[in-house]
Design a protein around this motif. Structure first.
Motif, PDB file in Angstrom:
ATOM      1  N   PRO A  27       0.816  -1.216   0.000  1.00 19.31           N
ATOM      2  CA  PRO A  27       0.000   0.000   0.000  1.00 19.31           C
ATOM      3  C   PRO A  27       0.850   1.266   0.000  1.00 19.31           C
ATOM      4  O   PRO A  27       1.855   1.361   0.694  1.00 19.31           O
ATOM      5  N   VAL A  29      -0.510   4.448   0.554  1.00 24.48           N
ATOM      6  CA  VAL A  29      -1.027   5.401   1.523  1.00 24.48           C
ATOM      7  C   VAL A  29      -1.353   4.648   2.800  1.00 24.48           C
ATOM      8  O   VAL A  29      -1.740   3.491   2.761  1.00 24.48           O
ATOM      9  N   ALA A  30      -1.164   5.316   3.921  1.00 29.92           N
ATOM     10  CA  ALA A  30      -1.381   4.652   5.197  1.00 29.92           C
ATOM     11  C   ALA A  30      -2.864   4.540   5.523  1.00 29.92           C
ATOM     12  O   ALA A  30      -3.323   4.965   6.561  1.00 29.92           O
ATOM     13  N   PHE A  31      -3.609   4.034   4.606  1.00 35.70           N
ATOM     14  CA  PHE A  31      -5.021   3.789   4.885  1.00 35.70           C
ATOM     15  C   PHE A  31      -5.460   2.591   4.058  1.00 35.70           C
ATOM     16  O   PHE A  31      -5.261   2.573   2.862  1.00 35.70           O
ATOM     17  N   PRO A  32      -5.997   1.575   4.715  1.00 35.70           N
ATOM     18  CA  PRO A  32      -6.316   0.353   3.981  1.00 35.70           C
ATOM     19  C   PRO A  32      -7.435   0.580   2.953  1.00 35.70           C
ATOM     20  O   PRO A  32      -8.234   1.489   3.079  1.00 35.70           O
ATOM     21  N   VAL A 129     -12.856   9.367  10.440  1.00 40.00           N
ATOM     22  CA  VAL A 129     -12.198   8.962   9.192  1.00 40.00           C
ATOM     23  C   VAL A 129     -12.360  10.002   8.089  1.00 40.00           C
ATOM     24  O   VAL A 129     -11.634   9.973   7.101  1.00 40.00           O
ATOM     25  N   SER A 131     -11.369  12.855   8.057  1.00 40.48           N
ATOM     26  CA  SER A 131     -10.145  13.647   7.902  1.00 40.48           C
ATOM     27  C   SER A 131      -9.210  13.035   6.852  1.00 40.48           C
ATOM     28  O   SER A 131      -8.311  13.691   6.363  1.00 40.48           O
ATOM     29  N   PHE A 132      -9.456  11.771   6.480  1.00 41.08           N
ATOM     30  CA  PHE A 132      -8.655  11.150   5.433  1.00 41.08           C
ATOM     31  C   PHE A 132      -9.170  11.499   4.042  1.00 41.08           C
ATOM     32  O   PHE A 132      -8.498  11.264   3.047  1.00 41.08           O
ATOM     33  N   PRO A 134      -9.753  14.257   2.108  1.00 42.74           N
ATOM     34  CA  PRO A 134      -9.042  15.067   1.106  1.00 42.74           C
ATOM     35  C   PRO A 134      -7.900  14.314   0.428  1.00 42.74           C
ATOM     36  O   PRO A 134      -7.799  14.310  -0.802  1.00 42.74           O
ATOM     37  N   ALA A 135      -7.076  13.639   1.236  1.00 47.45           N
ATOM     38  CA  ALA A 135      -5.956  12.895   0.667  1.00 47.45           C
ATOM     39  C   ALA A 135      -6.459  11.792  -0.261  1.00 47.45           C
ATOM     40  O   ALA A 135      -5.897  11.559  -1.338  1.00 47.45           O
TER      41      ALA A 135
ATOM     42  N   THR B  30     -10.289  20.373  -3.162  1.00 45.73           N
ATOM     43  CA  THR B  30      -9.719  19.575  -2.079  1.00 45.73           C
ATOM     44  C   THR B  30      -8.548  20.293  -1.422  1.00 45.73           C
ATOM     45  O   THR B  30      -8.437  20.326  -0.190  1.00 45.73           O
ATOM     46  N   LEU B  34      -8.223  21.510   2.419  1.00 44.62           N
ATOM     47  CA  LEU B  34      -7.079  21.077   3.223  1.00 44.62           C
ATOM     48  C   LEU B  34      -6.386  22.272   3.868  1.00 44.62           C
ATOM     49  O   LEU B  34      -6.045  22.243   5.051  1.00 44.62           O
ATOM     50  N   ASP B  94      -2.140  -5.330   8.668  1.00 43.23           N
ATOM     51  CA  ASP B  94      -1.474  -4.424   7.725  1.00 43.23           C
ATOM     52  C   ASP B  94      -0.529  -3.389   8.348  1.00 43.23           C
ATOM     53  O   ASP B  94       0.230  -2.754   7.630  1.00 43.23           O
ATOM     54  N   LEU B  96      -0.923  -0.520   9.244  1.00 41.30           N
ATOM     55  CA  LEU B  96      -1.063   0.846   8.729  1.00 41.30           C
ATOM     56  C   LEU B  96      -1.261   1.842   9.866  1.00 41.30           C
ATOM     57  O   LEU B  96      -0.934   3.018   9.737  1.00 41.30           O
ATOM     58  N   LYS B  99       2.026   3.303  10.651  1.00 37.10           N
ATOM     59  CA  LYS B  99       2.489   4.218   9.606  1.00 37.10           C
ATOM     60  C   LYS B  99       1.776   5.568   9.657  1.00 37.10           C
ATOM     61  O   LYS B  99       2.276   6.547   9.122  1.00 37.10           O
ATOM     62  N   GLN B 100       0.591   5.620  10.262  1.00 32.54           N
ATOM     63  CA  GLN B 100      -0.145   6.881  10.281  1.00 32.54           C
ATOM     64  C   GLN B 100       0.508   7.926  11.184  1.00 32.54           C
ATOM     65  O   GLN B 100       0.140   9.096  11.164  1.00 32.54           O
ATOM     66  N   THR B 109      -6.532  11.862  13.551  1.00 37.64           N
ATOM     67  CA  THR B 109      -7.037  10.527  13.819  1.00 37.64           C
ATOM     68  C   THR B 109      -6.061   9.445  13.374  1.00 37.64           C
ATOM     69  O   THR B 109      -5.376   9.608  12.377  1.00 37.64           O
ATOM     70  N   VAL B 111      -6.536   5.465  12.414  1.00 37.34           N
ATOM     71  CA  VAL B 111      -7.566   4.461  12.215  1.00 37.34           C
ATOM     72  C   VAL B 111      -6.900   3.118  11.989  1.00 37.34           C
ATOM     73  O   VAL B 111      -5.959   3.008  11.219  1.00 37.34           O
ATOM     74  N   LEU B 113      -8.295  -0.288  10.699  1.00 39.59           N
ATOM     75  CA  LEU B 113      -9.492  -0.986  10.219  1.00 39.59           C
ATOM     76  C   LEU B 113      -9.569  -2.434  10.685  1.00 39.59           C
ATOM     77  O   LEU B 113     -10.609  -2.859  11.160  1.00 39.59           O
TER      78      LEU B 113
END
Lengths: 164, 131
Positions: A27, A29-32, A129, A131-132, A134-135, B30, B34, B94, B96, B99-100, B109, B111, B113
């Motif tokens: 991945p 980006v740090a979001f699954p 979530v 806040s994620f 825009p990215a 966007t 931001l 994962d 993740l 990594k955040q 935040t 997260v 999952l």
């Protein structure tokens, strides 16, 4: 008719293969759930070659089969919600005939990620979530350009090809 | 038929222009959101852990702590250090959440999952620590 079914089956197989290839890429980006959406190439191709109904059938069959083979129950809902939203928006944009394959794909990529955030709000029971978002929108747009370029190429190359 | 060809080309060019407008407006809107949110951000006072959609506990950011959390897929260690919160290690599939990175502004935040954990910075006046 049987020939159309076999071409759709071929599309489904290609979509599944692309999904599998995507699981091998780490991945970015740090979001699954955030992926380039390689399988979307096939969905867009089907949208142009067949239409909305057939593209949906291929997309949803792919999600169900991929969940059974290498997904899990949670990833299923994320994929389903993202795919549904992106398919509907892509079909609507295509219908306006104001955008090319790339424009439609950009909207699809963005809406796919929006759909995933929506289901994440529902599953996690937290608006945090958002806040994620825009990215994810930017990432969806960028991957939409890439996927759209590939899809446009594929549609153009296979336009004159008679599979049957 | 040169006329038809010319018209087709014009249609294709219009579509390309529309694509570009779509892409630019998405990116611009966007980016604007931001930037606005970046300047509205204020330092938070507490972190709230939400597990499975339910509020689980709130911890003050001022106080260094190491908190073991258990989620749907195993454990995660939340570290509070120098007014910042982050996940040090986790048993999820994962990673993740690690990594955040570190969070300390209101609304920021982490997260996870697979573990169904959400860690949010906020500013409760009196953090009630439940553990």
């Amino acid at each position: 008719m049987p020939k159309k079914v076999s071409l759709m089956g071929l599309c489904l197989a290609a979509a599944m293969l692309l999904s599998y290839v995507e699981t091998l890429i780490p991945p970015l980006v740090a979001f699954p759930g955030i992926k380039a959406g390689l399988a979307n190439i096939v969905v867009i191709f089907a949208l142009w070659r067949f239409g909305f109904k057939e593209a949906s059938l291929i997309s949803f069959s792919r999600i169900i089969l991929c969940t059974l083979i290498f997904g899990n129950f949670v990833s299923f809902w994320y994929s389903l919600c993202g795919a549904t939203l992106s398919l509907i928006v892509m079909a609507l944009l295509k219908k306006t005939e104001k955008f090319s394959v790339i424009g439609v794909s950009i909207a699809g990529g963005v809406m796919h990620n929006v759909g995933q955030i929506l289901i994440a709000i529902f599953i996690l029971g937290s608006r945090a979530v958002l806040s994620f978002l825009p990215a994810l929108i930017i990432f969806g747009a960028v991957s939409g350009v890439a996927i759209g370029t590939l899809s446009a190429l594929l549609i153009k190359k296979l336009e004159k090809t008679k599979f049957y | 038929m040169p006329h038809r060809l010319y018209r087709d080309m014009q249609v294709a060019m219009n579509k390309k222009r529309n694509d570009l407008i779509l892409l630019l407006s998405i990116v611009l809107v966007t980016a604007l959101v931001l930037i606005v949110f970046h300047f509205l951000k204020t330092d938070g006072a507490t972190v709230t852990v939400t597990k499975n959609g339910e509020k689980y506990a709130t911890y003050p950011l001022m106080q260094d702590a190491e908190i073991k959390l258990s989620g749907a897929q195993g454990h995660a260690t939340l570290i509070i250090e120098d007014g910042q919160a982050y996940i040090k290690d986790a048993s999820c599939s994962d990673k993740l959440c690690i990594k955040q990175g570190k969070i300390n502004k209101n609304g920021e935040t982490i997260v996870c999952l697979p573990n169904k954990l959400v860690i949010t910075v906020n500013s409760d006046d009196d953090p009630a620590v439940i553990s």
